[in-house]
Scaffold this active site. Structure first.
Site, PDB file in Angstrom:
ATOM      1  N   VAL A 252      18.681  41.151  45.198  1.00 25.28           N
ATOM      2  CA  VAL A 252      20.038  40.620  45.215  1.00 25.28           C
ATOM      3  C   VAL A 252      20.202  39.603  46.340  1.00 25.28           C
ATOM      4  CG1 VAL A 252      22.474  41.199  45.532  1.00 25.28           C
ATOM      5  CG2 VAL A 252      21.026  42.641  44.121  1.00 25.28           C
ATOM      6  N   ALA A 253      19.594  39.876  47.493  1.00 24.00           N
ATOM      7  CA  ALA A 253      19.714  38.952  48.621  1.00 24.00           C
ATOM      8  C   ALA A 253      19.021  37.625  48.342  1.00 24.00           C
ATOM      9  CB  ALA A 253      19.127  39.597  49.874  1.00 24.00           C
TER      10      ALA A 253
ATOM     11  N   ASP B  26      23.032  -5.599  30.290  1.00 25.80           N
ATOM     12  CA  ASP B  26      23.303  -6.656  29.322  1.00 25.80           C
ATOM     13  C   ASP B  26      24.064  -7.767  30.037  1.00 25.80           C
ATOM     14  OD1 ASP B  26      23.414  -8.011  26.987  1.00 25.80           O
ATOM     15  OD2 ASP B  26      24.729  -6.619  25.936  1.00 25.80           O
TER      16      ASP B  26
ATOM     17  N   GLU C 222      20.588  37.796  55.199  1.00 21.80           N
ATOM     18  CA  GLU C 222      20.730  38.850  54.198  1.00 21.80           C
ATOM     19  C   GLU C 222      19.427  39.587  53.964  1.00 21.80           C
ATOM     20  OE1 GLU C 222      22.306  37.123  50.677  1.00 21.80           O
ATOM     21  OE2 GLU C 222      24.223  36.558  51.569  1.00 21.80           O
TER      22      GLU C 222
ATOM     23  N   THR D   9      32.879  35.496  49.624  1.00 21.69           N
ATOM     24  CA  THR D   9      33.158  34.670  50.805  1.00 21.69           C
ATOM     25  C   THR D   9      32.423  33.336  50.792  1.00 21.69           C
ATOM     26  OG1 THR D   9      31.334  35.650  52.088  1.00 21.69           O
ATOM     27  CG2 THR D   9      33.443  36.798  52.134  1.00 21.69           C
TER      28      THR D   9
END
Length: 885
Positions: free
Chosen positions: A281-282, A328, A672, A702
């Site tokens: 998860v981190a 063009d 984390e 956050t």
């Protein structure tokens, strides 16, 4: 009747009729029905419908989507169904959005069908009448007149017409087609005796025999090219996929490696499994995909305000990475409105007299008041009016004794007018035709001189000078008459040359500045047009495009791949004139092969294949065809080259901002992940510093709004003086990872652990000694709050790549300030709200812990500021990279 064999439409009409097994009286109804069964309807092939479930499924198994699915599964396993559902909703919304945009980009071929006429006048069995265009077959004889859309590729049998073929050739001026004109064109598309499906007859009448229908037409060939050309994948799409797989591999490998390591370190299998889930998860940046999508969507909105509509979100970033623009000429560099820019007297002098203006006012069929008629004639009337010589259409018509309309064979038109009680024939047309019929010339004062060798040489010199300036030149003459002539030739012989008029589609005022910005940003500009090379080069140089070389269609076709690659990598800006769909596609392919990121503009059907092949196809919204708009990934609502440059600026800003919030998100991986590694390596000696739910609260709560605010960051100074990103450059490179993981990540992780251990130690904690749950909750809450405090410092540090924060301004991004306020509010809710405390396992730590965290944002920002200061000094000493290098 036997089936006609393959034919050459440029052969003599009698032989073509024989080869097609038909006659000027047309086919019989029975033979037409039989051929319709053999050749099929005169329609472009329909694209087979793609299975939408499979297309949608591809968006659901995108690498980042797979990571988000994994994050949702882990959230579900962790017992937080609400967060799992939220992640699934994000995945589904992103998938539906990407699927919808991909489907919109696949409609180019369907739009081609709108250029096939619905009904046409067809002769069958000697009877002429309306027939559905879809039922036309090779051998049918069609009758064309002004306003008709050509229903199929055909060879003129009689008559003469003017054809607007710009949707096939890109040339803005109508072209002359007549049955008895000599056919010396190098390209089939330029043949003087052929007309092509989808073009429009703007004048004249003619009869033609159909030689190709449906997919066998030029339009069908372009449709086949558009159908087979794959849309180019943007650099960001490639890099996001690459990074997603990299993150997935690292996350899975880390979890698999540390699961047995945790058991060997003394953890139970339950603790080790909890550790592995937390590590996964981190490492998964749950907010990355939605943040990228929303940042690109914001870029799309900003570009729309500037006049550029994009149909793929990634096109914003592609435009910012552009290294070459293939533009063009007509309507993009120019105003797509003819103007008289130079007029000379009949002697070749650089001043025109009033006689020339009077002739222009009378020799016309346009109506300036109603703004109707041929654009070139309207420009001539405007020029005459600017010299205070103007006539209403009613007055001009009432004074006219005879009108000899423009004849593509003769390349001139004449009016016989009553002027001050006299008859005067006024003639205008191709200079070589008018000068050949002139016997005298008129100077700026109105005096008449014989057109001798000296005067003729002066006129020829003037013509050359005007042509070298890229002007379309007309000659104007008159003849005084005693009576209305019975024959046209009598009115158009022994002329007095009044002067030469040079017309030009003038450049847009803002284009030179935009080209200058391109050069400052290291972007090359090539002109790829169906127009004449001399005219295109003159316009290019007027707007600042260097145009070191002009390459016409046959010269390009004769080049080998190696020669073309060498030409395009030489750093020169080139004008490619008389370009065909295949040559435009070849140019886009060659530039792509040479490593360039190409933005190709276009407005016609002939541009569709190249627009799809280029990294970014840019169509004209005001004057472009539906086919070009469907094939492109961006549409300019004002057809203005300057809007492309504004888009490049916006794209570069978006690209930089994507890197900024990716840096911001990645910087939080270390604080984390490191606590989990410490927990595993300690073998249970210390409690887990963070919980899985607290990490998800950071990644999806956050962190999200400040990341989105960084996607709206103002452009850094000097944005358009940097060279463009190379195709090999990566959004996530070593410098970004160094800043994220080392410069900001390690200090953040250290500060987080300081806050965590400060709570434990003051509570009397000792290794391997269990603590009461409230103390553990306070310690993990301190870690959670410390990460949020470090996020604030990371957000301000990520705002600048190399510039000083004071140069950008602390308060210039109000969204970021609001995002930080929201971040603090979410943190307070998670820490102090009883219901959320139960969900996330939080408990308010002592007040002094919050005081300890006050300097954390400044410390993290200072570490990165010191690194960037050293990096700025090193960057100033490096040589500047250019596009050609």
């Amino acid at each position: 009747m036997t089936e006609p064999a393959a034919v050459d439409p440029r052969e003599a009409s009698a032989r073509l009729l024989r080869d097609l097994r038909t006659s000027p009286d047309g086919l019989s109804a029975r033979e037409a029905r039989r051929r319709l069964e053999v050749h099929g309807p005169n329609e472009l092939p329909k694209r087979s419908a793609r299975g939408w479930p499979a297309a949608l499924l591809r968006q659901l198994v995108h690498p980042l989507a797979l990571l988000l699915w994994a994050a949702a599964a882990l959230a579900w396993v962790s017992g937080t169904a609400e967060i799992a559902v939220a992640i699934v909703v994000v995945v589904l919304l992103n998938a539906v959005l990407a699927f919808w945009q991909e489907e919109r980009a696949e409609h180019a071929v369907e739009a081609l069908g709108e250029y096939v006429a619905l009904q046409s006048m067809v002769r069958r069995e000697s009877t002429t009448g309306p027939f559905p265009a879809a039922e036309l077959v090779p051998g049918d004889v069609v009758v064309l007149s002004e306003g008709d859309r050509v229903p199929a590729d055909a060879r003129l049998l009689s008559g003469a017409v003017e054809i607007d073929a710009s949707m096939l050739t890109g040339e803005s001026n109508p072209v002359e087609r007549a049955a008895d004109l000599p056919d010396a064109a190098e390209r089939v598309i330029d043949s003087a005796v052929l007309v092509f499906s989808g073009t429009t007859c703007t004048g004249g009448t003619a009869e033609a025999v159909v030689h190709a229908t449906g997919k066998a037409t030029e339009l069908g060939r372009i449709a086949a090219l558009s159908a087979t050309v794959r849309l180019a994948e943007s650099p960001l799409e490639r890099q996001v996929r690459r990074v997603a797989w990299l993150i997935a591999a690292v996350s899975a490998a880390a979890a698999a490696a540390f699961l047995p390591l945790g058991v060997l370190a003394g953890l139970s299998w339950t603790q080790a499994f909890l550790f592995a889930i937390g590590l996964l998860v981190a490492n998964v940046p749950e907010g990355l995909l939605p943040t990228i999508t929303l940042a690109l969507a914001a870029g799309v909105r900003d570009m729309a305000r500037s006049g550029a509509l994009v149909e793929r979100l990634s096109a914003v970033e592609t435009l910012g990475s552009t290294t070459v623009i293939c533009t063009d000429k007509t309507g993009t560099l120019t105003q797509n409105r003819m103007r008289v820019t130079e007029a000379r007297a009949g002697t070749g002098a650089s001043a025109a007299g009033p006689d020339l203006l009077r002739a222009l006012a009378r020799c016309s069929t346009a109506d300036l008041d109603a703004v109707s008629g041929d654009p070139m004639e309207l420009a001539l009337l405007e020029f005459a009016a600017s010299g205070n010589v103007s006539l209403s259409r009613q007055q001009r018509t009432s004074d006219q004794a005879r009108l000899y309309g423009f004849d593509p064979h003769l390349r001139r038109m004449t009016t016989v007018d009553r002027e001050d009680g006299r008859l005067v024939a006024h003639t205008k047309g191709a200079p070589e035709e008018i000068v050949r019929r002139a016997t005298s010339c008129v100077d700026e004062r109105g005096q008449v001189f014989p057109l001798g060798p000296h005067e003729h040489e002066a006129v020829v010199r003037a013509l050359k000078e005007m042509a070298d300036d890229g002007l379309r030149v007309l000659a104007v003459a008159r003849r005084r008459l005693t009576s209305v002539p019975e024959r046209r030739d009598d009115a158009e012989s022994r002329l007095e040359l009044l002067g030469l008029v040079g017309l030009l589609d003038p450049p847009r005022r803002e284009v030179p500045g935009a080209v200058d910005h391109c050069h400052g940003a290291g972007v090359l500009v090539h002109v790829v047009t169906g127009d004449n090379g001399r005219t295109a080069a003159a316009i290019a140089r007027q707007v600042g495009i260097r145009a070191e070389r002009v390459v016409d269609g046959p010269e390009l076709e004769a080049m080998t791949e190696a020669e073309l690659d060498a030409l395009l990598t030489g750093g020169a800006e080139i004008v490619f004139s008389r370009s065909t769909p295949e040559s435009k596609l070849r140019i886009a392919d060659a530039l792509h092969h040479c490593g360039h990121i190409v933005a190709m503009t276009g407005d016609g059907v002939n541009d569709a294949p190249a627009l799809r092949r280029a990294d970014l196809g840019v169509a004209m919204g005001a004057s472009g065809t539906d086919v070009a708009r469907e094939a492109a990934t961006a549409v300019l609502t004002d057809d203005n080259f300057a809007t492309i440059v504004a888009g490049i600026r916006q794209g570069r800003r978006t690209y930089d901002n994507v890197r900024k919030f990716v840096l911001y998100i990645f910087a939080h991986a270390v604080p984390e992940v490191l606590p989990f590694l410490l927990f595993a390596l300690a073998g249970g000696a210390i409690p887990l510093p963070l919980t899985v739910l607290q990490i998800l609260a950071i990644d999806l709560g956050t962190e999200t709004l400040p990341a989105l605010a960084l996607g709206r960051e103002p452009a850094e100074p000097g944005l358009m003086t940097k060279p463009p990103h190379r195709r090999t450059d990566h959004v996530i490179n070593r410098r970004l990872l160094l800043r994220a993981w080392v410069i900001m990540g390690l200090p953040s992780a250290t500060l987080v652990l300081i806050a965590f251990f400060a709570v434990l130690i003051t509570a009397g904690w000792q290794p391997w000694q269990p603590l009461p749950s409230p103390i553990t909750a306070q310690a993990t809450t301190a870690s959670f709050c410390a990460i949020v405090a470090c996020q604030i410092g990371t957000a301000f540090a990520a705002r600048a790549d190399r510039a000083l924060l004071r140069d950008i301004g602390v308060g210039t991004n109000r969204l970021l300030l609001l995002g930080i306020a929201f971040e603090l509010a979410v943190t307070a809710a998670v820490v102090f709200t009883p219901g959320l405390q139960d969900v996330f396992g939080t408990a308010p730590p002592p007040w002094w812990v919050f005081a300890l965290m006050l300097p954390f944002p400044v410390l993290v920002w200072s570490a990165d500021e010191l690194y960037r200061a050293r990096d700025r000094r090193a960057h100033c000493r490096r040589p500047r990279r250019t596009t050609s290098a």
